[in-house]
Design a protein around this motif. Structure first.
Motif, PDB file in Angstrom:
ATOM      1  N   CYS A  91     -11.235   0.077  -2.182  1.00 49.34           N
ATOM      2  CA  CYS A  91     -11.019  -0.383  -3.638  1.00 49.34           C
ATOM      3  C   CYS A  91     -10.687  -1.741  -4.261  1.00 49.34           C
ATOM      4  N   HIS A 147      -6.819   7.404   4.080  1.00 51.16           N
ATOM      5  CA  HIS A 147      -6.319   6.894   2.385  1.00 51.16           C
ATOM      6  C   HIS A 147      -6.111   5.338   2.432  1.00 51.16           C
ATOM      7  N   ALA A 159      -7.400   7.174  -4.045  1.00 40.43           N
ATOM      8  CA  ALA A 159      -7.725   5.373  -3.901  1.00 40.43           C
ATOM      9  C   ALA A 159      -7.133   5.250  -5.807  1.00 40.43           C
ATOM     10  N   ASP A 171       0.742  -0.970   0.059  1.00 42.62           N
ATOM     11  CA  ASP A 171      -0.098   0.387   0.285  1.00 42.62           C
ATOM     12  C   ASP A 171       0.729   0.886  -0.130  1.00 42.62           C
ATOM     13  N   GLN A 178      -4.408   2.798  -7.861  1.00 40.76           N
ATOM     14  CA  GLN A 178      -5.833   1.669  -8.293  1.00 40.76           C
ATOM     15  C   GLN A 178      -5.134   1.954  -9.760  1.00 40.76           C
ATOM     16  N   LEU A 212      -9.060   3.168   2.321  1.00 38.86           N
ATOM     17  CA  LEU A 212      -9.803   3.689   0.922  1.00 38.86           C
ATOM     18  C   LEU A 212      -9.355   2.810   0.189  1.00 38.86           C
ATOM     19  N   SER A 213      -7.890   2.778  -0.389  1.00 39.49           N
ATOM     20  CA  SER A 213      -6.952   1.857  -1.321  1.00 39.49           C
ATOM     21  C   SER A 213      -7.569   0.155  -1.589  1.00 39.49           C
TER      22      SER A 213
END
Length: 972
Positions: free
Chosen positions: A163, A156, A185, A142, A189, A159-160
């Motif tokens: 996702c 973040h 995010a 991450d 990705q 959220l990452s």
């Protein structure tokens, strides 16, 4: 019961919310602020439902926007006429308007949020149509995990991760999270198509962060994939070229204009900062200082915020608090969620009666003044707000606090210094507080409150007793507990007293005065009642009688007061006082009871206390107007004695309640009823001494003895419970008499029969014969003395018992005294009904044959003795000892000596014909009552025989029937 729309809306979970719910529930609600807040508070995952929710919320905010526009237009026109800059004027007037209209300011803020979310919803729908990005194998790191403690990186990262697990971001997250984090995010990705779309649709919010977004792109991503996102230079202008903006709305809404942001965002910052200072660290002083600096910097809409901080400061630092109590901690949300009544209770939570008045003046009144000012600023003045909230506190405060408030509201004080300035309101509040209180020991405080109430001149007001009495009566019904309303609060009672005018209130206060005096008397004798009881029992005679009985019988609590005759007289005086009718025809507590009833209840309580010496002295003293008649006293003593008797656990007359029941009868001179009850108690004690059981292992109780319908059955149970009881004949007969059968010959005969039967069961034939003979003599004497003779029902009952008992004993094979058995059967023949003669004669014949055989044996033995001594004694004439000899002397053929086969039958028929002529008028027992084997011959149903035959038969029975069987005269 239907719920309020607001409650229905709250009860529906987010996942169950539908479009029909939005329109059906929110549309009827008129409060636009509440509806707008409800729409912004809900975030659901269903796109269609969320769209309708946002659109409906924006629709309900439109009216507030129009109000603000109209207000601004008017202010700008005024300023233009005074040569003031339009832009500056517009900003100043908007700030001024919103500072004095918080609801509209809140609606405008909510409208901007709703419109922004609606734009995001459209973007979300468009984003979901883009294909998801295929992740490369082995990607686990991450890039936003930059270190601990970094909140931005942590959010973040969340959220990452979300996702990575599910490329489709949840709608609720997309609508509420910061756009920068969502864009980051997407960059992490490598979802460049979605990122470009997000920047195009929301360029004003994301453009300042374009460099940071590029930093989020993974290093392994090929530049050709995100070439549209790379920085560029516009060749024509020489400046940085930006991504083409494609907003959903070409024009900003009025609520999103810079003027609106200028007016609200600064205020929002100060409010957020104040909330942080209070909620996180409780720094109230620092928050106040911050607001003061904000005002000095030209932020003019912080007045309400400063007022709230001042009020919170008073609650935290100035409100009374015990030394051992922890400091108050309050957050901004706590303060904002509290209702005014809750704030007042917080201010006065630890106030004492001695300080509550000053606490109200320095804490509560300033708070109420702030609330009134805010109502006036919003254009909705509430002149009754102060009194309404203060009265609400009084109605729910303890009586000692209420007493202190009423002391500071006396009509004799200067109007400006009174906490409660309206006299009629004081009366209504006092009536509601006192009658709604459950207190049983604060009579001094209640009297103090009453003394503070105003007094009106009824002559000038007029007198309307009927109206007040009607309200009091209906209020008594309303106060009666029900399953739906087990308790009536002072606030509920105030509804009843609010419509009363001054004249009716004055009448109600007179009634209250009587009730307070009555309450003090009841409390003095340890039987207190809440004031509401006096209303509930005003028309309930049974309730008044029950409480009077409770007052007269509360001996244990008043033991010290009731040791002497004077103490009892004091109780009697108070009870009679509670039964009086006072001034203005107001009935007291026992007003429905007559004086005689109260005196009767009092003396009943005196007797039930066991103070028989005092009772006897008071009965003999004959106090004027406080004494009962002789008959009433007799009935009273009997009633109390029976109550002691019924409550007794043991029948022993020498201790416990049974002794009290016995001694209670000695208070007044003896009488037939008193003697009868005394004997019954003695009989009970005697029965219990024989250890009679009501059921296996359980000794019979006194109450069971009294409730037994067949009292003679108790004698039978005594005889059956003790093997030797039958030997004590006089004791058993005395028991029978004391059970209520004195001078009852029929009961005496039955008792003798039971004793004889018990002796028979014990094979004590001598005593059984003795009881039978006594029983026969008793019956014969009773028959002669009875005015109706054998026609008397009692005589018939006695005769039936007698002959049955004689018959049962006379036919017993174990009983070997033939002479006695013949005598008993003869008595049975003498007394039995005609239909039973045959059966008795059958038994008699069997006994006679046995007797003949016995005599033959004796005669043979005697003849042998005579032959041996004949020469010495000389001849002598032998008596005829057989029935045959006697019949021969009478020249009557003896059927018993006949050799004919039917001789016995002929003798039986002859004897039956003789027996049929016996003059018995007593009806025999029915077939069910007859002994086994009895029958009724046709001769028994014939008419009455001639008078001479009846006379001869009667004479024969008087002599006995021995002549029929040939018995020797000596033996008879």
């Amino acid at each position: 019961m239907d719920l309020h729309p607001a409650s229905q809306w709250i009860d529906i979970p987010d996942e169950d919310l539908t479009i029909d719910h939005i329109r059906g529930i929110l549309e009827p609600i008129e409060d636009d602020v509440w509806v707008a807040a409800a729409c912004i508070d809900r975030v659901v995952e269903n796109v269609d439902v969320q769209r309708v929710l946002l659109e409906f919320g924006a629709e309900r905010t439109q009216k507030a926007v129009e109000r603000v526009k109209n207000a601004l237009l008017f202010e700008v026109d005024q300023d233009e006429s005074e040569d003031v800059g339009v832009a500056d004027s517009k900003t100043n007037t908007l700030e001024h308007y919103l500072s004095y209209h918080p609801p509209d300011a809140q609606i405008i803020y909510i409208r901007a949020v709703l419109l922004g979310r609606l734009d995001r919803l459209n973007t979300y729908v468009e984003l979901m149509q883009t294909p998801p990005v295929q992740q490369k194998d082995g990607w686990e790191d991450d890039p936003w995990a930059t270190g601990e403690g970094d909140d931005v990186a942590e959010e973040h990262q969340s959220l990452s991760l979300q996702c990575r697990v599910d490329p489709q971001i949840p709608l609720s997250v997309f609508l509420t999270r910061n756009l920068y984090f969502i864009a980051s995010a997407l960059a992490v990705q490598s979802n460049f198509e979605a990122l470009e779309l997000l920047i195009q649709r929301h360029q004003p919010q994301l453009s300042p962060f374009r460099s940071s977004l590029l930093e989020c792109i993974p290093e392994y991503a090929h530049p050709s994939d995100y070439r549209n996102l790379l920085p560029a230079i516009d060749v024509a202008s020489g400046t940085e070229a930006t991504i083409m903006s494609r907003p959903w709305r070409t024009a900003l809404d009025w609520s999103e204009t810079p003027e609106r942001r200028t007016a609200l965002e600064v205020q929002r910052w100060y409010k957020d900062r104040v909330e942080f200072l209070i909620s996180s660290a409780g720094l109230v002083d620092e928050a106040i200082s911050l607001v003061q600096h904000g005002v000095s910097h030209g932020v003019t809409d912080l007045d309400e915020l400063g007022e709230d901080l001042g009020l919170i400061s008073r609650l935290v630092y100035d409100a009374p608090r015990p030394l051992d109590h922890a400091d108050v901690t309050i957050t901004w949300n706590d303060w904002a969620s509290m209702k005014p009544s809750e704030v007042i209770r917080k201010y006065l939570a630890f106030s004492r009666p001695i300080t509550v008045v000053s606490d109200i003046q320095r804490l509560v009144l300033p708070y109420l003044f702030v609330l009134e000012s805010r109502c006036e600023r919003t254009g909705k003045p509430d002149p009754h707000l102060k009194t309404r909230l203060l009265y609400e506190y009084v109605l729910n405060a303890p009586l000692e606090i209420v007493g202190a408030i009423f002391e500071a509201s006396k009509p004799t004080l200067v109007q400006s210094r009174r906490l409660i300035s309206d006299d009629e309101d004081m009366a209504r509040l006092a009536l509601a507080c006192l009658y709604g209180s459950n207190s049983l020991d604060e009579w001094r405080t209640m009297s103090q409150i009453f003394e503070c109430l105003p007094a009106w001149n009824l002559e000038s007001l007029g007198n309307d007793e009927d109206e007040a009495d009607t309200v009091i009566t209906s209020l008594g019904t309303f106060l009666t507990p029900t399953t739906a309303r087990p308790h009536c609060t002072p606030s509920d009672l105030l509804v009843f007293f609010s419509p009363l005018p001054a004249r009716s209130l004055s009448r109600s206060l007179d009634i209250l005065d009587v009730h307070l005096e009555s309450g003090e008397i009841l409390a003095r004798w340890r039987v207190p009642a809440p004031l509401r009881w006096f209303l509930q029992s005003a028309n309930g005679k049974s309730q008044q009688r029950a409480w009077a009985t409770k007052m007269a019988r509360n001996h244990t609590a008043n033991a010290k007061k009731l040791r002497t005759e004077d103490g009892w007289l004091s109780l009697l005086d108070d009870m009679l006082k509670l039964g009086q009718v006072g001034e203005a025809s107001i009935r007291s507590t026992f007003g429905l009871l007559s004086q005689e009833e109260i005196i009767h209840i009092f003396y009943c309580g005196l007797l039930m206390s066991g103070c028989f010496a005092i009772a006897k002295s008071m009965f003999a003293a004959q106090y004027d107007g406080r004494m009962l008649t002789a008959d009433s006293l007799e009935e009273l003593c009997l009633t109390c004695s029976r109550e002691f008797y019924d409550n007794a656990s043991s029948g022993n007359v020498h201790f416990g309640d049974m002794k009290l029941a016995y001694d209670c009868l000695s208070v007044i001179p003896a009488s037939p009823k008193i003697d009868q009850e005394r004997e019954f108690i003695e009989a009970t004690s005697r029965i219990c001494s024989f250890n009679v059981m009501s059921r296996p292992g359980v000794v019979i109780s006194p109450i069971e003895i009294r409730l037994t319908k067949d009292k003679l059955g108790l004698v039978s149970r005594v005889l059956s419970s003790n093997e030797s009881a039958y030997k004590h004949t006089e004791v058993i007969l005395d028991l029978m008499r004391k059970l209520g059968f004195r001078d009852n010959v029929a009961a005496e005969v039955k008792t003798l029969a039971m004793v004889a039967d018990a002796a028979l069961q014990a094979e004590d034939f001598a005593r059984a014969v003795e009881m039978s003979e006594r029983m026969v003599n008793t019956v014969l004497n009773f028959k002669e003395l009875s005015p109706l003779g054998a026609d008397s029902p009692d005589v018939k009952a006695a005769i039936e018992v007698c002959w049955v008992a004689c018959y049962q004993l006379g036919r017993q094979p174990e009983f070997d005294d033939t002479e006695k058995k013949m005598m008993l059967l003869g008595r049975a023949l003498e007394l039995c009904p005609p239909e039973n003669i045959v059966e008795i004669l059958t038994a008699w014949r069997r006994t006679e044959l046995a007797d003949i055989e016995d005599r033959r044996t004796r005669i043979s033995t005697r003849r042998m003795d005579i032959s041996g001594h004949h020469m010495q004694n000389g001849p002598r004439e032998r008596k005829t000892t057989t029935l045959a000899g006697r019949l021969q002397n009478l020249r009557v053929h003896n059927p018993l000596m006949s050799s004919a086969p039917d001789a016995a039958a002929m003798a039986s028929q002859a004897f039956n014909r003789v027996a049929a002529t016996f003059p018995f008028s007593v009806r025999g027992r029915t077939s069910e009552q007859r002994p086994r084997g009895s029958r009724e011959s046709s001769e028994h149903r014939t008419g009455s025989p001639p008078a001479d035959v009846q006379s001869h038969a009667r004479h024969a029975f008087q002599r006995g029937i021995g002549w029929l069987i040939g018995a020797d005269d000596d033996e008879l």
